[in-house]
Design an enzyme around this catalytic site. Sequence first.
Site: not given
Length: 338
Positions: A215, A223, A228, A232, A258
């Site tokens: 994680d 973010n 975002h 990514d 994630e």
Amino acid sequence: MVPTLWNDNNQYRRTVLKTMQWLTMLAGICFICINIVKNQWPLAIIEMVAVAFTLAFARARDRTRHLARWTLVYLCLVFLCILLGIWQTRFATGQFIWMPLIPMLAYLLMGKRTGTLLTAAFVLPGLALFLALEWQSNNTLAHGTAISNIALSVLLAWMLSYVYESNREAVVSELQRTAERDPLTGLHNRLHLESVFQQLKVNEKVPYIAMLLVDIDLFKHINDQFGHTAGDEVLRATAKQLRACTRRNDWLFRVGGEEFCVLLPAMASGQAAELAEQLRLRLSASPVAIKGRDIDATISVGLSNWPLDGEQFHDIYQVADTRLYRAKKQGRNQVVAL
């Protein structure tokens, strides 16, 4: 290894086979009676064998693990009946209405590669024999026209069957690739995680399986602060590091926003913990560069092992998830294996 999700992609063929088998048995019984009356015993005997095999195949169809082998034998018997029937009638032109069925059934039930080989094995000898016998006839023009019509109709059926099956396989392959892969990272998605685990379990060469749940720490903060697009890029970078640290036979999945899962076949817990630590260090030492800015990203990892931590998939996953939660609670950026 093919995930179970796509392993049984012949289900539609089982459905077609069910109809074909009923038609074969009904038609076969009729033709057996006709050929016995006509005293054509060789053909009647072959048809009896085909009908008996079809009956046995129908009983095994839905439970056999060797569907392709059963289907291959079934088609060979049916096609042999067609050719023998044509030969028994001295290759009468009317009997050739059955010939276009050979490529159609071969491609429909066996796929492009085997369908091509099977079609060639029966169609080419049939046409060659028909050509040789018909060419001996006195009415060369009439028989030449018949030969051309028959050959063209059979070859057209062959070509159309090949094109159809090629396009079908290409479409199915693309749909499978799209369905099983995460479009952002290119890793497998969660859709068939459990099925892959189950297949690994039954592999005699895999005495144990390590599972890593990975994680990205504070991903929501990344973010919110950087956007975002930056998030990514962090996901892609994490996937890249996962590929770099694992073996070719390991399985990588993106299972959440994630969160990632790694299945490590035949890897003991100690080795898996070392790999997870290597991955953690690589990520923490490799900031993600976006538009001239370096974004630091770290990961927390929970590790479990089959069969030490349980027998079932949900048990192994739950243990890894619990240890991942502990890694988060203890300060993040760490591996918890016990």
